[in-house]
Design a protein around this motif. Structure first.
Motif, short mmCIF file in Angstrom:
data_model
loop_
_atom_site.label_atom_id
_atom_site.label_comp_id
_atom_site.label_asym_id
_atom_site.label_seq_id
_atom_site.Cartn_x
_atom_site.Cartn_y
_atom_site.Cartn_z
N ILE A 150 -2.30 12.43 7.41
CA ILE A 150 -2.42 11.54 6.26
C ILE A 150 -3.39 12.16 5.25
O ILE A 150 -4.55 12.41 5.56
N LEU A 151 -2.89 12.44 4.05
CA LEU A 151 -3.69 13.06 3.01
C LEU A 151 -4.44 12.03 2.18
O LEU A 151 -5.56 12.28 1.74
N GLU A 152 -3.78 10.90 1.94
CA GLU A 152 -4.37 9.88 1.07
C GLU A 152 -3.66 8.56 1.34
O GLU A 152 -2.47 8.53 1.64
N GLY A 199 0.82 -1.21 0.00
CA GLY A 199 0.00 0.00 0.00
C GLY A 199 0.85 1.25 0.00
O GLY A 199 2.09 1.20 0.05
N HIS A 200 0.17 2.41 -0.07
CA HIS A 200 0.86 3.71 -0.10
C HIS A 200 0.14 4.71 0.79
O HIS A 200 -1.06 4.59 1.03
N ALA A 221 5.36 0.07 -7.38
CA ALA A 221 6.54 0.88 -7.05
C ALA A 221 6.33 2.35 -7.37
O ALA A 221 7.24 3.16 -7.20
N PHE A 222 5.12 2.71 -7.85
CA PHE A 222 4.82 4.11 -8.22
C PHE A 222 3.58 4.57 -7.48
O PHE A 222 2.60 3.83 -7.34
N THR A 223 3.61 5.81 -7.00
CA THR A 223 2.45 6.42 -6.37
C THR A 223 2.44 7.91 -6.66
O THR A 223 3.51 8.52 -6.81
#
Length: 335
Positions: A155-157, A146-147, A164-166
């Motif tokens: 925590i914004l989102e 998770g991210h 490996a990308f967010t």
């Protein structure tokens, strides 16, 4: 001696820190020591002490009713991987150089695995009035579950995507949302990246207009809520079409500044000399910003004028009433 709590094995990234906790009980109260054995086959256990490894090791211990000890290691490297051992003993001869202790040291072990920190490529792009923040792990990494995106510990989102990308999208201008944002990849261990939205100082005055009495000390304040912090603050006063730089060396001005705030103190305010507009200017590596504060200096007697006006009104009213009463003819002629 016996253990109440034992250290737990942990995984960490290079440059992170780790903390191990140990607690023992016994009568008399046992002593706690920390020992380490690296992953090298030829390496043997060596005792750790407070300040070891170029002062990266910190050990705190308390001996009250029972023994507690915490070892923390900062700025981890691959050489910090290995077995950490908490040893406890209350035998009087436990540290004797020639005698063997009657009761052996009891031991509790924990493994610390230090993994090479993966590289994270970060980027900030602007498109159609929006800011797009992105993080991409460009090296081998643990399994991601998770991210999260965090700003100012909020925590914004967050999501449960495995990748490996967010990215995170912000509506608004760069100047309105400057600061440090964290992208967090949920894994074991947790991986964090940092995205900076940097702008020139957005300087604002705490109050656009300030008042002070003659002879008192005037205080003018400016702040910079944006990121990064201001590196150089300066104050100016306008007069005759030009601005004069104010400095501490003048004797009447005291300037105190930090990265986000500056304060100008003017000693012994003078109506003629100090009334006017003052400019605070902040500079960082991205540019400059300024704000204006208007200072009004009042006479020390200014507070008396309303009181004197009221007294004058009362005197006038009393005089009018007195004259009227003197000239008014009586309604009835006394017998």
């Amino acid at each position: 001696a016996g253990f109440i709590k034992s250290p737990l094995s942990q995984k960490r990234l290079t440059q992170d820190s780790v903390e191990l906790y140990c607690e023992a009980i016994g009568n008399p109260i046992p002593e706690i020591q920390w020992w380490f054995e690296g992953n090298d086959p030829n390496e043997t256990y060596a005792q750790l002490w407070d300040g070891a490894r170029q002062d990266r090791v910190k050990i705190n211990a308390t001996y009250n009713l029972h023994s507690t000890s915490t070892i923390s290691i900062a700025n981890l490297t691959g050489d910090d991987s290995g077995m950490y051992e908490c040893r406890a003993s209350n035998d009087p001869d436990r540290n004797h150089l020639s005698k063997s202790p009657k009761v052996k040291w009891i031991r509790s072990q924990a493994n610390v695995f230090v993994i090479e920190r993966p590289e994270i490529a970060t980027q900030v792009t602007e498109s159609s009035g929006k800011l797009i923040l992105s993080c991409n792990i460009s090296a081998p990494h643990p399994t991601i579950t998770g991210h999260k995106w965090i700003h100012k510990e909020k925590i914004l989102e967050e999501d449960e995507n495995a990748g490996a990308f967010t990215s995170y999208t912000i509506d608004g201008k760069r100047e309105e949302h400057s600061g440090v944002y964290e992208c967090v990849f949920e894994a074991n261990p947790q991986i964090k990246g940092q995205v900076n939205i940097s702008v020139a100082p957005q300087v604002t005055a705490y109050k656009k207009s300030e008042h002070g009495n003659e002879g008192d000390t005037g205080v003018l304040t400016c702040k910079n809520p944006s990121f990064p912090a201001v590196t150089t603050w300066s104050w100016y006063k306008s007069g005759h079409g030009v601005s004069a730089l104010l400095e501490n060396a003048s004797g009447r001005y005291i300037i105190k500044s930090t990265g986000n705030k500056t304060e100008l103190r003017i000693l012994k305010l003078d109506i003629e000399q100090d009334t006017g507009d003052y400019f605070c200017n902040g500079t960082n590596s991205y540019g400059t910003g300024d704000a204006t504060v208007n200072l009004r200096v009042r006479s020390r007697l200014a507070a008396l004028w309303p009181f004197l006006g009221i007294v004058a009104e009362v005197l006038v009213l009393v005089t009018i009433i007195f004259i009227y009463e003197k000239r008014r003819k009586p309604d009835e002629i006394p017998d």
